[in-house]
Design an enzyme around this catalytic site. Sequence first.
Site, PDB file in Angstrom:
ATOM      1  N   CYS A  97      92.640 -33.589  38.517  1.00  0.00           N
ATOM      2  CA  CYS A  97      91.946 -34.872  38.365  1.00  0.00           C
ATOM      3  C   CYS A  97      91.913 -35.370  36.930  1.00  0.00           C
ATOM      4  O   CYS A  97      91.535 -36.503  36.682  1.00  0.00           O
ATOM      5  CB  CYS A  97      90.521 -34.762  38.882  1.00  0.00           C
ATOM      6  SG  CYS A  97      89.589 -33.537  37.954  1.00  0.00           S
ATOM      7  N   CYS A 150      87.029 -28.270  41.324  1.00  0.00           N
ATOM      8  CA  CYS A 150      86.136 -28.660  40.218  1.00  0.00           C
ATOM      9  C   CYS A 150      85.446 -27.435  39.621  1.00  0.00           C
ATOM     10  O   CYS A 150      85.154 -27.403  38.423  1.00  0.00           O
ATOM     11  CB  CYS A 150      85.072 -29.634  40.706  1.00  0.00           C
ATOM     12  SG  CYS A 150      85.726 -30.989  41.683  1.00  0.00           S
TER      13      CYS A 150
END
Length: 147
Positions: free
Chosen positions: A33, A103
């Site tokens: 990301c 994440c």
Amino acid sequence: MYSEKVMDHFQNPRNVGEIDDASGVGTVGNAKCGDIMRMYLDIDEDHIIRDVKFKTFGCGAAVATSSMATELVKGRTIEEALKVTNKAVMEALDGLPPVKVHCSLLAEEAIHAALWDYAEKNGIKIEGLEKPKSDIHEDEEEEEEAY
Ligand code: FES
């Protein structure tokens, strides 16, 4: 979708900030990301992590996992901190949605990058520690910070 613990750590993240003259600083990027995480460790002569702070340009799950990771490594030895994997952090948070698992890697890798920096600065080798591939080592930035 998110556990209460994730929401708590996202809304009230622990140990956000910087440490002046940190023993080790690690910055990593998430290839998926593009989000960025920086971790600061203050380590004493007994190899105990006395203080830890983080800053992130990342999503809520990255904030929550980093917050929990800092809680898990604070007051621990380097060896114990190496056992704080993203899986351990996710378990401590009662899980993350599958799309957000990547994440949680930022926190683990940022801790490893900061430990790597600490080891390099002190000319030591930490058993079992590998340099994270996502390590962003910005020499120019370090020069700027030196002023
Ligand atoms: Fe980038 Fe979560 S979406 S760290």
